[in-house]
Design a protein around this motif. Sequence first.
Motif, PDB file in Angstrom:
ATOM      1  N   TYR A   1       0.827  -1.202   0.000  1.00  0.00           N
ATOM      2  CA  TYR A   1       0.000   0.000   0.000  1.00  0.00           C
ATOM      3  C   TYR A   1       0.867   1.260   0.000  1.00  0.00           C
TER       4      TYR A   1
ATOM      5  N   VAL B   1       1.924   1.898  -3.566  1.00  0.00           N
ATOM      6  CA  VAL B   1       0.814   2.403  -4.387  1.00  0.00           C
ATOM      7  C   VAL B   1       0.484   3.843  -4.002  1.00  0.00           C
ATOM      8  N   GLU B   2       0.464   4.115  -2.710  1.00  0.00           N
ATOM      9  CA  GLU B   2       0.148   5.464  -2.241  1.00  0.00           C
ATOM     10  C   GLU B   2       1.179   6.468  -2.749  1.00  0.00           C
TER      11      GLU B   2
ATOM     12  N   PHE C   1       0.434   7.291  -6.423  1.00  0.00           N
ATOM     13  CA  PHE C   1      -0.662   8.244  -6.592  1.00  0.00           C
ATOM     14  C   PHE C   1      -0.234   9.657  -6.181  1.00  0.00           C
TER      15      PHE C   1
ATOM     16  N   THR D   1      -4.751   9.323 -13.936  1.00  0.00           N
ATOM     17  CA  THR D   1      -4.176   7.982 -14.112  1.00  0.00           C
ATOM     18  C   THR D   1      -4.131   7.558 -15.568  1.00  0.00           C
TER      19      THR D   1
ATOM     20  N   VAL E   1      -5.442  -3.847   0.507  1.00  0.00           N
ATOM     21  CA  VAL E   1      -4.796  -2.733  -0.186  1.00  0.00           C
ATOM     22  C   VAL E   1      -5.772  -2.071  -1.146  1.00  0.00           C
ATOM     23  N   LEU E   2      -6.499  -2.891  -1.923  1.00  0.00           N
ATOM     24  CA  LEU E   2      -7.453  -2.335  -2.882  1.00  0.00           C
ATOM     25  C   LEU E   2      -8.516  -1.500  -2.174  1.00  0.00           C
TER      26      LEU E   2
ATOM     27  N   VAL F   1      -7.085   1.730  -1.080  1.00  0.00           N
ATOM     28  CA  VAL F   1      -6.910   2.642  -2.206  1.00  0.00           C
ATOM     29  C   VAL F   1      -8.245   3.254  -2.609  1.00  0.00           C
ATOM     30  N   TYR F   2      -9.310   2.434  -2.647  1.00  0.00           N
ATOM     31  CA  TYR F   2     -10.635   2.961  -2.979  1.00  0.00           C
ATOM     32  C   TYR F   2     -11.021   4.072  -2.000  1.00  0.00           C
TER      33      TYR F   2
ATOM     34  N   ARG G   1      -9.220   6.001  -0.308  1.00  0.00           N
ATOM     35  CA  ARG G   1      -8.416   7.208  -0.481  1.00  0.00           C
ATOM     36  C   ARG G   1      -8.682   7.897  -1.803  1.00  0.00           C
ATOM     37  N   GLU G   2      -8.765   7.138  -2.901  1.00  0.00           N
ATOM     38  CA  GLU G   2      -8.744   7.736  -4.237  1.00  0.00           C
ATOM     39  C   GLU G   2     -10.115   8.138  -4.768  1.00  0.00           C
TER      40      GLU G   2
END
Length: 554
Positions: free
Chosen positions: A286, A289-290, A293, A412, A523-524, A527-528, A530-531
Amino acid sequence: MSEDNLTGSDNSDIEEGGNAELRGYLSKWTNYIHGWQDRFIVLKDSTLSYYKSELESNLGCRGALCLKKAKVKPHEFDDCRFDVSVSDCVWYLRASNPEEKQQWIDVLESFKVESGYGTSSDSSSNGGGLRRHGSVTSLQSTGSHGRTSRRLAEKIAELDTYGELLSKQSTQLQQYFDMCVAKLPEIGDDVTEAIDAVELADGNPLSLHAGEVRATSTSFKATVTATLSTLQHCAALMRRRERQARQAEELYMALKNQLTEARLASKPGPDHEEGPHSTLPDDEFYDAVETGFDKMEEERCARVVSPSVHTRDQVELPPPAIDNRLTVHPLWTEIDRISTEQIQAAFEDVGGGNGWQLFAEEGDMRMYRREVEVDGMVMDPLKAMHKVRGVSAREMCHYFFNPRYRYEWETTLENMNIVEEISSDAMVFHQTFKRIWPVSQRDALFWSHVRASDDDTYAVINHSTTNPDYPANASGCIRLFVTVCLACRSTCPAGERPSRDNITTSIAYCSTVNPGGWAPAGVLRAVYKREYPKFLKRFTGYVAQQCRGKPLAI
């Protein structure tokens, strides 16, 4: 990396018996936070060096490897990647295409051959590499243990040879003794008298020793037989010891290699990317990935968008009725059915027992999800409810549907192609999204349709489709499958004429995404969380900015 970025020196730079210099940009894996980064790589004088950029190449390298003892290994699955390692120091490198990767490997191997440290494919016939050894024993002969093993093997062979000779000679002697003793009674009287007349040193005649010779011969044969048996047993023991020693050495080398691999595996590398066997912990996954982004957001904020030469007009806005060209298209039945379903579901209540869970809240925005996994992959349906003032539903859907503006609000997005323009209100798109390590790169092929509905409602629906010219999971991308609906409904106070000052648009954004590949569920979902709120705020803010000072379109 293109051909323009890969250069070699001319003949003036090549010394006699030397190699040409090679330099260019390659992607080098840095760490689990920053993933792959473009680096300027220079190969010169049997040394591989790298710099952050070509402009910094005169400021000193950031790292270097001596190729004389390096191992160059193409990746098993990635056609563009190769690894260069010295001991436990590994550089993970990627070219932009397989041809450039092979060019680098060939030149790197040529340096190794010239230096006399060729790989397993080298031989004395292809540039003077190390001579190929004929056996495990000869390979071991380069060390003290190898010399000891060789001497032991030689001595065992000598024992075998001497044992065969001793056996043959003892047999021959026994035959001679037996023949002599057998012939004694047949000797004539005159000869017998002559033999009897011969006295040995002990004073006894020779004929008296016939029995003693026979007994000694039998005893000698027994002694030789026992000696040979003992020698054979010793040789067998030494052979077994040699096999055990060889097996022990092979086991030692295997364990040493496993230890080296385990030590390398303990360091986060590009092979730890998403997959069911990824060893990268979820928190580090994570974090990477963070960071990706965050970098995209920084680039978006730093990007200066030039004023658009186009002005929005009524023709570009979503049409108030369905275009007739769409109704005769082969996809019309699917487009009409899914669009109707999505618009009806968009403004349905999220309360009660329908499974929606609130996971983010900020001002007028509410984010809901339902946890759904299929074959271990997270496919959580998401729904966002939001309100934007000063923008109409028609304007909101215009900017979401029109491909002209997509690069400006979709951070993205790496590449977008219009596969087919079906009508003024429907298109087929192919989009490639930026890769964020450790997640594999994704692409999507979908139709997009914008339509007007009752109660001043407009909606854009995107749904995955297929096309033989854009096959799934090609060109290193994993195909994701989406169903997305942006439904917008405008309202204003009763009895008042709509204007920028009094119009309010309610937004329902629904999304169901099949990622097409494995990634940690936690993690997914993180991410959801947050994003998605950031995306909705960014898009609605972008539309409000674009509409500021322009006539309201209802």
